[in-house]
Scaffold this motif. Structure first.
Motif, mmCIF file in Angstrom:
data_model
loop_
_atom_site.group_PDB
_atom_site.id
_atom_site.type_symbol
_atom_site.label_atom_id
_atom_site.label_comp_id
_atom_site.label_asym_id
_atom_site.label_seq_id
_atom_site.Cartn_x
_atom_site.Cartn_y
_atom_site.Cartn_z
ATOM 1 N N THR A 222 0.804 -1.217 0.000
ATOM 2 C CA THR A 222 0.000 0.000 0.000
ATOM 3 C C THR A 222 0.839 1.272 0.000
ATOM 4 O O THR A 222 0.440 2.277 -0.580
ATOM 5 C CB THR A 222 -0.929 0.028 1.228
ATOM 6 N N GLY A 223 2.016 1.206 0.627
ATOM 7 C CA GLY A 223 2.816 2.425 0.765
ATOM 8 C C GLY A 223 3.864 2.632 -0.302
ATOM 9 O O GLY A 223 4.271 3.768 -0.559
ATOM 10 N N ILE A 224 4.305 1.549 -0.953
ATOM 11 C CA ILE A 224 5.373 1.665 -1.945
ATOM 12 C C ILE A 224 4.943 1.132 -3.306
ATOM 13 O O ILE A 224 5.016 1.831 -4.315
ATOM 14 C CB ILE A 224 6.645 0.921 -1.473
ATOM 15 N N GLN A 225 4.488 -0.138 -3.324
ATOM 16 C CA GLN A 225 4.199 -0.779 -4.610
ATOM 17 C C GLN A 225 3.131 -0.044 -5.405
ATOM 18 O O GLN A 225 3.346 0.287 -6.580
ATOM 19 C CB GLN A 225 3.759 -2.227 -4.374
ATOM 20 N N GLU A 226 1.995 0.224 -4.791
ATOM 21 C CA GLU A 226 0.887 0.811 -5.549
ATOM 22 C C GLU A 226 1.177 2.242 -6.010
ATOM 23 O O GLU A 226 0.959 2.569 -7.180
ATOM 24 C CB GLU A 226 -0.402 0.751 -4.727
ATOM 25 N N PRO A 227 1.695 3.136 -5.140
ATOM 26 C CA PRO A 227 2.021 4.488 -5.636
ATOM 27 C C PRO A 227 3.064 4.472 -6.748
ATOM 28 O O PRO A 227 2.922 5.199 -7.741
ATOM 29 C CB PRO A 227 2.558 5.198 -4.387
ATOM 30 N N LEU A 228 4.102 3.648 -6.600
ATOM 31 C CA LEU A 228 5.140 3.583 -7.623
ATOM 32 C C LEU A 228 4.605 2.995 -8.919
ATOM 33 O O LEU A 228 4.909 3.480 -10.011
ATOM 34 C CB LEU A 228 6.320 2.756 -7.106
ATOM 35 N N ARG A 229 3.791 1.953 -8.800
ATOM 36 C CA ARG A 229 3.232 1.318 -9.992
ATOM 37 C C ARG A 229 2.294 2.263 -10.729
ATOM 38 O O ARG A 229 2.318 2.352 -11.964
ATOM 39 C CB ARG A 229 2.487 0.038 -9.609
ATOM 40 N N VAL A 230 1.471 2.984 -9.982
ATOM 41 C CA VAL A 230 0.547 3.940 -10.609
ATOM 42 C C VAL A 230 1.317 5.026 -11.346
ATOM 43 O O VAL A 230 0.949 5.440 -12.451
ATOM 44 C CB VAL A 230 -0.392 4.558 -9.536
ATOM 45 N N LEU A 231 2.434 5.477 -10.760
ATOM 46 C CA LEU A 231 3.228 6.546 -11.372
ATOM 47 C C LEU A 231 3.909 6.066 -12.652
ATOM 48 O O LEU A 231 3.794 6.700 -13.708
ATOM 49 C CB LEU A 231 4.273 7.055 -10.374
#
Length: 437
Positions: A222-231
């Motif tokens: 939730t804190g790293i994978q999803e924000p980075l993947r979305v970007l």
């Protein structure tokens, strides 16, 4: 002359920085680990294709359900344990690239550390029930699979780095003498470092469970994978990163230096989630995946050079170009295009750099548009990147003929786009030959 030297020095610096990024040991290890498990992801794609497209055409009802058990078991052994496979694969590759003499031990430590970060109990809804119950002593595919992929990456990297560093500390090694078998000696040399590393990850997991009522895998997801993947897998982000990689190829540096390390792991998460959704009969969540990019932006290889080859055969009057095209067409059908990149050449060929970088962007945008409006299916099958154009579109979208039409449209557009730059390039080559004579 001074200005030209400045430009060249900038290119030299840009090239050197890019090469260092691609050669960085963690990114290189990550790329190697994905290469190791990629065959299993391709198997998952084939399983999804057969389960979702072929079996429904030949059976129905209970017979269909029985046949699809085969594909479900393949999904469990591939997609649903992607994070669990990545941690030891990364551990092995990183230890090997660090020149550690016992990389298999590093892989085991990475795997153990990852499992220690999993929650001790899970809230699950039993079949036929409406309320969740808390169950202990189980591992969830949601933590082991695509949701846990980034957790597997981070834990694999951190656990291995710490383990390799501790193993090199002389005061932590246990020397049993020369008469002990090498395997036993290596095992005891890594005993204390292994205990320290796994204890640290167990302590971190315990503190998170007791004081934050969460687990490390969930925090990373939730804190790293999803924000980075979305970007990075947004349409602008993906096109920018992919174009930088393709531009590097025009300077003689393979595009995987950038794309294989910064883009592919995150696009693969999207692809795996699409395959998992298709296998479960759910809505396909993502348009942009690594297979989507390759299918519509890499026809004939990086730069969609199948379009250039067709343009050469149809419109080129230069004998040398046609001879290169004849040599390059066979590998080009399977998306291997080094012969045309270095033989035509495209490398350091200013006119050809432009379509080489821009054509994939145009192709991806066209395919994205037709997918977004619902004209064709989203990509649900991870097909090998060597799959020929047209066939790749059909297989990747689960047998949708409309995707083939879109891919054919992109090829036609690409041929038209390459033609003027090809003619400029050939004029430059002709003038250069005249001057040399």
């Amino acid at each position: 002359m001074a200005q030209e030297k400045t430009k060249m020095s900038f290119l030299d610096r840009f090239t050197a920085v890019s090469a260092r990024i691609g050669g960085e040991v963690h990114l290189r290890s990550l790329r190697d680990a994905f290469a190791i498990i990629m065959p299993l992801f391709i198997l998952a794609g084939l399983g999804t294709l057969i389960n979702s497209v072929i079996f429904p055409k030949i059976a129905s009802g209970e017979t269909l359900a029985n046949l699809q058990v085969w594909g479900s078991l393949i999904a469990n052994g591939t997609l649903n344990i992607a994070g669990l496979m990545l941690a030891p694969a990364i551990g092995y590759c990183l230890a090997y690239n660090r020149n550690y003499d016992n990389p298999i031990t590093a892989a085991i430590i990475a795997l153990a550390s990852l499992v220690m970060t999993m929650p001790l109990s899970l809230k699950l809804i039993p079949t036929g029930a409406t309320k969740a119950v808390e169950i202990g002593g189980v591992l969830s595919f949601s933590n082991l699979g695509t949701t846990g992929m980034f957790g597997g990456i981070i834990v694999g990297l951190l656990a291995t780095e710490l383990f390799v560093w501790l193993s090199k500390q002389k005061h932590l090694q246990i020397n049993l003498g020369e008469n002990v078998p090498p395997a036993v000696s290596k095992s005891f040399n890594s005993l204390i470092p292994a205990i320290i590393v796994t204890s640290i990850f167990a302590l971190i997991a315990a503190l998170l469970a007791i004081f934050a009522h969460t687990d490390l895998i969930s925090l990373i997801a939730t804190g790293i994978q999803e924000p980075l993947r979305v970007l990075t897998t947004s349409l602008p982000g993906m096109l920018i990163i992919y174009s930088i990689g393709n531009f590097l190829f025009t300077l003689g540096i393979h595009q995987t230096v950038i794309n294989g390390t910064l883009l592919d792991p995150l696009l693969l998460i999207n692809m795996n989630k699409n395959m998992a959704a298709a296998a479960a009969g759910k809505h396909i969540p993502y348009i942009l995946t690594n297979t989507f990019r390759d299918t519509f932006g890499m026809m004939g290889g990086t730069g969609s050079t199948i379009c250039l080859l067709i343009a050469i055969f149809l419109f080129s009057k230069m004998k040398s170009s046609r001879e290169i095209a004849k040599l390059a067409v066979a590998p080009g059908i399977f998306n291997i295009n080094e012969p045309v990149i270095f033989g035509y050449p495209i490398v350091f060929n200013i006119p050809m750099m432009i379509p080489f970088v821009l054509q994939p962007v145009i192709g991806i945008l066209i395919a994205y548009f037709f997918t977004a409006i619902g004209f064709m299916n989203r990509v649900i099958v991870l097909v090998p990147w060597t799959t020929p154009p047209l066939l790749s579109a059909f297989l990747a979208t689960g047998g949708d003929w409309r995707a083939v039409v879109v891919q054919l449209l992109i090829i036609v557009e690409g041929v038209l786009f390459y033609i003027p730059f090809m003619r400029i390039s050939e004029r430059v080559q002709a003038k250069t030959m005249d001057l040399e004579q």
